[in-house]
Design a protein around this motif. Structure first.
Motif, PDB file in Angstrom:
ATOM      1  N   LYS A 112       4.970   1.996  10.548  1.00 15.09           N
ATOM      2  CA  LYS A 112       3.512   1.841  10.553  1.00 15.09           C
ATOM      3  C   LYS A 112       2.932   2.412   9.256  1.00 15.09           C
ATOM      4  CE  LYS A 112      -0.482   2.550  13.606  1.00 15.09           C
ATOM      5  NZ  LYS A 112      -0.964   3.238  14.837  1.00 15.09           N
ATOM      6  N   PRO A 113       3.141   1.685   8.148  1.00 14.93           N
ATOM      7  CA  PRO A 113       2.626   2.196   6.873  1.00 14.93           C
ATOM      8  C   PRO A 113       1.105   2.083   6.806  1.00 14.93           C
ATOM      9  CG  PRO A 113       3.556   0.021   6.592  1.00 14.93           C
ATOM     10  CD  PRO A 113       3.853   0.410   8.001  1.00 14.93           C
ATOM     11  N   VAL A 114       0.516   2.983   6.045  1.00 12.97           N
ATOM     12  CA  VAL A 114      -0.912   2.953   5.765  1.00 12.97           C
ATOM     13  C   VAL A 114      -1.088   2.959   4.247  1.00 12.97           C
ATOM     14  CG1 VAL A 114      -3.114   4.153   6.004  1.00 12.97           C
ATOM     15  CG2 VAL A 114      -1.500   4.153   7.914  1.00 12.97           C
ATOM     16  N   TRP A 115      -1.919   2.063   3.749  1.00  7.99           N
ATOM     17  CA  TRP A 115      -2.117   1.964   2.299  1.00  7.99           C
ATOM     18  C   TRP A 115      -2.767   3.230   1.754  1.00  7.99           C
ATOM     19  CZ3 TRP A 115      -0.827  -0.488  -1.950  1.00  7.99           C
ATOM     20  CH2 TRP A 115      -1.647  -0.412  -3.075  1.00  7.99           C
ATOM     21  N   ASN A 116      -2.048   3.927   0.885  1.00 14.92           N
ATOM     22  CA  ASN A 116      -2.593   5.117   0.233  1.00 14.92           C
ATOM     23  C   ASN A 116      -1.917   5.279  -1.119  1.00 14.92           C
ATOM     24  OD1 ASN A 116      -3.572   7.570  -0.616  1.00 14.92           O
ATOM     25  ND2 ASN A 116      -3.242   8.626   1.333  1.00 14.92           N
ATOM     26  N   PRO A 117      -2.531   4.776  -2.177  1.00 14.14           N
ATOM     27  CA  PRO A 117      -1.913   4.848  -3.509  1.00 14.14           C
ATOM     28  C   PRO A 117      -1.954   6.238  -4.133  1.00 14.14           C
ATOM     29  CG  PRO A 117      -4.101   3.902  -3.685  1.00 14.14           C
ATOM     30  CD  PRO A 117      -3.842   4.101  -2.210  1.00 14.14           C
ATOM     31  N   ASP A 118      -2.560   7.212  -3.446  1.00 13.83           N
ATOM     32  CA  ASP A 118      -2.730   8.541  -4.029  1.00 13.83           C
ATOM     33  C   ASP A 118      -1.594   9.498  -3.688  1.00 13.83           C
ATOM     34  OD1 ASP A 118      -5.198   7.833  -5.184  1.00 13.83           O
ATOM     35  OD2 ASP A 118      -6.201   8.149  -3.256  1.00 13.83           O
ATOM     36  N   ILE A 119      -0.659   9.062  -2.847  1.00 18.63           N
ATOM     37  CA  ILE A 119       0.487   9.905  -2.503  1.00 18.63           C
ATOM     38  C   ILE A 119       1.762   9.104  -2.687  1.00 18.63           C
ATOM     39  CG2 ILE A 119      -0.875  11.260  -0.861  1.00 18.63           C
ATOM     40  CD1 ILE A 119       0.541   9.670   1.391  1.00 18.63           C
ATOM     41  N   PRO A 120       2.912   9.763  -2.891  1.00 15.26           N
ATOM     42  CA  PRO A 120       4.184   9.036  -2.966  1.00 15.26           C
ATOM     43  C   PRO A 120       4.453   8.307  -1.651  1.00 15.26           C
ATOM     44  CG  PRO A 120       4.429  11.271  -3.773  1.00 15.26           C
ATOM     45  CD  PRO A 120       3.084  11.206  -3.130  1.00 15.26           C
ATOM     46  N   ASN A 121       5.089   7.142  -1.738  1.00 18.01           N
ATOM     47  CA  ASN A 121       5.421   6.373  -0.542  1.00 18.01           C
ATOM     48  C   ASN A 121       6.341   7.198   0.359  1.00 18.01           C
ATOM     49  OD1 ASN A 121       6.009   4.243   1.282  1.00 18.01           O
ATOM     50  ND2 ASN A 121       7.852   3.784   0.105  1.00 18.01           N
ATOM     51  N   PRO A 122       5.964   7.433   1.611  1.00 16.74           N
ATOM     52  CA  PRO A 122       6.774   8.286   2.494  1.00 16.74           C
ATOM     53  C   PRO A 122       7.906   7.536   3.207  1.00 16.74           C
ATOM     54  CG  PRO A 122       4.754   7.674   3.612  1.00 16.74           C
ATOM     55  CD  PRO A 122       4.668   7.072   2.230  1.00 16.74           C
ATOM     56  N   PHE A 123       7.962   6.220   3.038  1.00 19.17           N
ATOM     57  CA  PHE A 123       8.932   5.424   3.784  1.00 19.17           C
ATOM     58  C   PHE A 123      10.088   4.972   2.891  1.00 19.17           C
ATOM     59  CE2 PHE A 123       4.921   4.715   6.054  1.00 19.17           C
ATOM     60  CZ  PHE A 123       5.306   4.969   7.364  1.00 19.17           C
ATOM     61  N   SER A 124      11.296   4.940   3.456  1.00 24.83           N
ATOM     62  CA  SER A 124      12.445   4.280   2.828  1.00 24.83           C
ATOM     63  C   SER A 124      12.612   2.946   3.545  1.00 24.83           C
ATOM     64  CB  SER A 124      13.701   5.146   2.961  1.00 24.83           C
ATOM     65  OG  SER A 124      13.545   6.370   2.280  1.00 24.83           O
ATOM     66  N   PHE A 125      11.830   1.975   3.131  1.00 23.91           N
ATOM     67  CA  PHE A 125      11.731   0.734   3.883  1.00 23.91           C
ATOM     68  C   PHE A 125      13.078   0.043   4.082  1.00 23.91           C
ATOM     69  CE2 PHE A 125       7.285   1.006   2.268  1.00 23.91           C
ATOM     70  CZ  PHE A 125       6.637   0.991   3.495  1.00 23.91           C
ATOM     71  N   ARG A 126      13.909   0.023   3.052  1.00 26.74           N
ATOM     72  CA  ARG A 126      15.172  -0.712   3.151  1.00 26.74           C
ATOM     73  C   ARG A 126      16.165  -0.043   4.103  1.00 26.74           C
ATOM     74  NH1 ARG A 126      16.756  -3.476  -2.676  1.00 26.74           N
ATOM     75  NH2 ARG A 126      15.082  -5.043  -2.625  1.00 26.74           N
ATOM     76  N   GLU A 127      15.962   1.228   4.400  1.00 28.54           N
ATOM     77  CA  GLU A 127      16.851   1.912   5.334  1.00 28.54           C
ATOM     78  C   GLU A 127      16.484   1.643   6.787  1.00 28.54           C
ATOM     79  OE1 GLU A 127      16.784   6.035   4.356  1.00 28.54           O
ATOM     80  OE2 GLU A 127      17.575   5.734   2.310  1.00 28.54           O
ATOM     81  N   MET A 128      15.388   0.939   7.005  1.00 32.91           N
ATOM     82  CA  MET A 128      14.884   0.723   8.369  1.00 32.91           C
ATOM     83  C   MET A 128      15.304  -0.625   8.944  1.00 32.91           C
ATOM     84  SD  MET A 128      11.058   2.289   7.940  1.00 32.91           S
ATOM     85  CE  MET A 128      10.813   3.996   7.440  1.00 32.91           C
TER      86      MET A 128
END
Length: 383
Positions: free
Chosen positions: A302-318
């Motif tokens: 459940k990503p939320v668009w926030n360009p002000d922080i590093p991406n917290p998800f490792s999408f390819r590992e999911m």
């Protein structure tokens, strides 16, 4: 058990694809395994005769692979009743005329695609074959790739729920030929010789989409010749007159939207040279040539668009890998075996010259869409 030899005229197999996929990995591999077993237990053994314009090249190719039959005289090969099948993997511009001669000689037809340079030519071949009563088939190898077989398994199981959209990315960087030799023949980039990525690849996309998701109802396409000058096999420069990249949108039956990028001018940053991404209400999948991975709705982040922080998800590992669950043979060889059973034992074979004409139709309409800069409907084909 009895063994039935079937003579196969193999015209144009001195090229990269013809030699590697059709001769070595298909026909010779079938011979090495002891032929193809028919439903009644008998065996059909392909006996190829290599045909081409240059005697020295044909002789060398035959001797390299332990074959004794080769020729530069197509008409003589067609006149020999021992040769029951005519196979063509010549350049597109030469294919239709040779197939017509083979049909007139009463040979069963198996050929690469596109079957002709335009829809009228492809439909003519299909009509002639039907009128002559000869069995016929068109290579549609990508249906038998492990990655797409796994994807088909997911579709048939209902994994996706309602399929919403498909994204296809195909291609790689083909060297221009000046400082490093190109990986594809120079005729691919000359429209007058039957070249162009639309003519080449949209025949594939038609049967892939139709087999997996539904028939193509309309197409919008923009193409380009991004590299205007290349160098041929002799190191001579030439002007490129055919498209080397195509950016298409297809609407399928059921409302599925497909975006397909095809390019010989792109550097690869994805898992494979071809990736097919499918999104549905219940889950998604990404298939390559051999592998396929999935993400079900319950495992979707459940990503939320926030360009002000590093991406917290490792999408390819999911994503989860779809297991093989079977042994996969060479895709070209699998279809060759099916066609040999079709000829020798009347086993079903769906991919005839009319199916091949559908691929030519889609390429023609994509070219028209590009020229006229508009959506084009895809009519149903029949003979």
């Amino acid at each position: 058990m009895t063994v039935r030899n079937i003579g196969i005229i193999m015209n144009g197999v001195s090229g990269r694809m013809g030699t590697n996929q059709h001769l070595i990995r298909s026909i010779l591999a079938i011979r090495q395994q002891g032929g193809v077993t028919l439903p009644d237990g008998d065996v059909v053994m392909p006996d190829p005769i290599l045909v081409g314009r240059q005697a020295s090249k044909m002789q060398a190719l035959a001797e390299k692979h332990g074959l004794t039959r080769w020729s530069t005289d197509l008409d003589a090969c067609l006149a020999d009743p021992y040769n029951e099948i005519y196979f063509d993997s010549q350049t597109t511009a030469h294919r239709a005329d040779a197939i017509k001669r083979a049909i007139a000689a009463g040979k069963h037809i198996y050929c690469e695609k596109p079957t002709a340079s335009d829809l009228a030519g492809s439909l003519e071949l299909a009509r002639l074959a039907r009128q002559a009563g000869v069995k016929n088939g068109v290579v549609q190898d990508k249906l038998f790739l492990p990655g797409l077989l796994k994807l088909k398994r997911l579709v048939d199981s209902g994994f996706f729920g309602h399929i919403l959209s498909v994204r296809m990315e195909f291609g790689y960087w083909v060297y221009e030929g000046d400082w490093q030799a190109g990986q594809r023949p120079s005729w691919n980039y000359r429209k007058e010789d039957g070249g162009g990525i639309i003519v080449d690849m949209f025949a594939h996309w038609r049967y892939v989409l139709g087999h997996l998701f539904g028939e193509v109802k309309s197409v919008s396409c923009l193409a380009a010749t991004h590299i205007p000058r290349r160098w041929d096999e002799k190191g001579e420069p030439y002007e490129c007159t055919a498209d080397d990249s195509a950016y298409a949108t297809f609407e399928l039956e059921g409302g599925i939207i497909v975006q397909a990028n095809s390019s010989w001018t792109v550097r690869v940053d994805r898992d494979d040279l071809l990736t097919v991404t499918v999104d549905g209400t219940e889950g998604s999948a990404v298939a390559g040539l051999r592998e396929c991975k999935t993400q079900h709705r319950v495992n979707t982040p459940k990503p939320v668009w926030n360009p002000d922080i590093p991406n917290p998800f490792s999408f390819r590992e999911m994503w989860e890998t779809v297991p093989d669950n079977q042994t996969f043979d060479n895709a070209f060889k699998v279809q060759w075996e099916m066609f040999l059973r079709h000829v020798a034992a009347d086993a079903p074979f769906s991919w005839d010259l009319l199916e091949g004409a559908k691929g030519t139709q889609l390429a023609d309409l994509a070219l028209q869409s590009w020229q006229e800069r508009r959506w084009i409907d895809v009519p149903t084909l029949s003979l």
